[in-house]
Design a protein around this motif. Sequence first.
Motif, PDB file in Angstrom:
ATOM      1  N   ASP A  13      33.437  45.099 -17.117  1.00  0.00           N
ATOM      2  CA  ASP A  13      34.081  45.085 -15.810  1.00  0.00           C
ATOM      3  C   ASP A  13      35.305  44.166 -15.771  1.00  0.00           C
ATOM      4  N   ILE A  14      35.669  43.631 -16.934  1.00  0.00           N
ATOM      5  CA  ILE A  14      36.857  42.779 -17.060  1.00  0.00           C
ATOM      6  C   ILE A  14      37.823  43.509 -17.978  1.00  0.00           C
ATOM      7  N   THR A  15      38.832  44.142 -17.418  1.00  0.00           N
ATOM      8  CA  THR A  15      39.672  45.065 -18.181  1.00  0.00           C
ATOM      9  C   THR A  15      40.342  44.413 -19.375  1.00  0.00           C
ATOM     10  N   TRP A  16      40.631  43.122 -19.273  1.00  0.00           N
ATOM     11  CA  TRP A  16      41.391  42.449 -20.335  1.00  0.00           C
ATOM     12  C   TRP A  16      40.504  41.752 -21.366  1.00  0.00           C
ATOM     13  N   ALA A  61      36.464  35.361 -11.552  1.00  0.00           N
ATOM     14  CA  ALA A  61      35.857  36.482 -10.845  1.00  0.00           C
ATOM     15  C   ALA A  61      35.279  35.966  -9.533  1.00  0.00           C
ATOM     16  N   VAL A  62      35.048  36.862  -8.586  1.00  0.00           N
ATOM     17  CA  VAL A  62      34.629  36.465  -7.240  1.00  0.00           C
ATOM     18  C   VAL A  62      33.467  37.328  -6.776  1.00  0.00           C
ATOM     19  N   HIS A 122      43.744  40.116 -14.928  1.00  0.00           N
ATOM     20  CA  HIS A 122      44.387  39.464 -16.073  1.00  0.00           C
ATOM     21  C   HIS A 122      43.916  38.017 -16.094  1.00  0.00           C
ATOM     22  N   PRO A 123      44.144  37.281 -17.178  1.00  0.00           N
ATOM     23  CA  PRO A 123      43.689  35.892 -17.217  1.00  0.00           C
ATOM     24  C   PRO A 123      44.415  35.017 -16.188  1.00  0.00           C
ATOM     25  N   LEU A 124      43.733  33.991 -15.740  1.00  0.00           N
ATOM     26  CA  LEU A 124      44.346  32.963 -14.900  1.00  0.00           C
ATOM     27  C   LEU A 124      45.198  32.024 -15.753  1.00  0.00           C
TER      28      LEU A 124
END
Length: 312
Positions: free
Chosen positions: A67-70, A108-109, A123-125
């Motif tokens: 669920d995290i595209t990157w 993520a939230v 995308h990454p923070l």
Amino acid sequence: MENNGAKSGNPIFSGWYADPEARIFEGQYWVYPTFSASYDEQTFFDAFHSDNLVEWTKVERILDKKDITWAQRAVWAPSPIERNGKYYIYFSANDIQNNDEYGGIGVAVADGPSGPFIDALGHPLIDQFHHGAQPIDPHVYIDDDGSAYLYYGGWKHCNVVKLNEDMISLGTFVDGEVYKEITPEGYVEGPCMIKRNGTYYFMWAEGGWGGPHYSVAYARSDSPLGPFLREQKILAQNPQVATGAGHHGMIQIPGTDEWYIVYHRRPLSETDANHRVVCIDPLHFNPDGTIAPVEISFEGVSARPLTNVNSV
């Protein structure tokens, strides 16, 4: 209330887990660890909650790599926080080795501590090396004045950034810096911050995570930005109990000076670097404010129910 003298035992729950972050959310204790496995299998996060530190319930896959595209490789070292009714979790992904590789620290939230957590940015923070710090091992901390900070870093460098009110974007310090290096002597990875009696206690992991000498040291400051001068180790192996004790989280019982350290270690029977388990032991402060070395145990801690606590 001692729950008939029950003890948590160590480890506090079964399975190979590491890098635990510990919080109190919605009147319960929560632990968010890394699933400790090879990179090909380290692709999701479970969480655990308890009413008393003794009996723990697992919530499976609160966040999954799919669920995290990157995210292309392992995810690890989660750090959650609650703000304005939302729950944010910061995590490492992809284990980038230079600025040409894609990955770093994500966020993520969710609407509750059990998730499901949704990638907040796509995308990454933080996706670059700054001041030599590999973008891994985030630890989120909100100060008494509401200022939110994210401490992070591998490769023996530690940075701190300010988080904006939205918790998914970076702010700027008064001197104009976004990434401020605060590396203390001996730092390797795994930062952790607490505040006690107006003093900031900054802690971190030393040594190699796969070996027996992994450990935790600390420093004190009157500012969340340091300077942090190393004082001593407070968590280390005991050859009679376990090795590789490190990368921890902290619990304070609200309204008290009662503290617990939640950490991972390697059982004496194990040689596989990923065979790590999550444990808990009391942490004590000396009268002068220094931290007493932790006595790692097989017994763990006594039951400690929470009452009339909503969140910390």
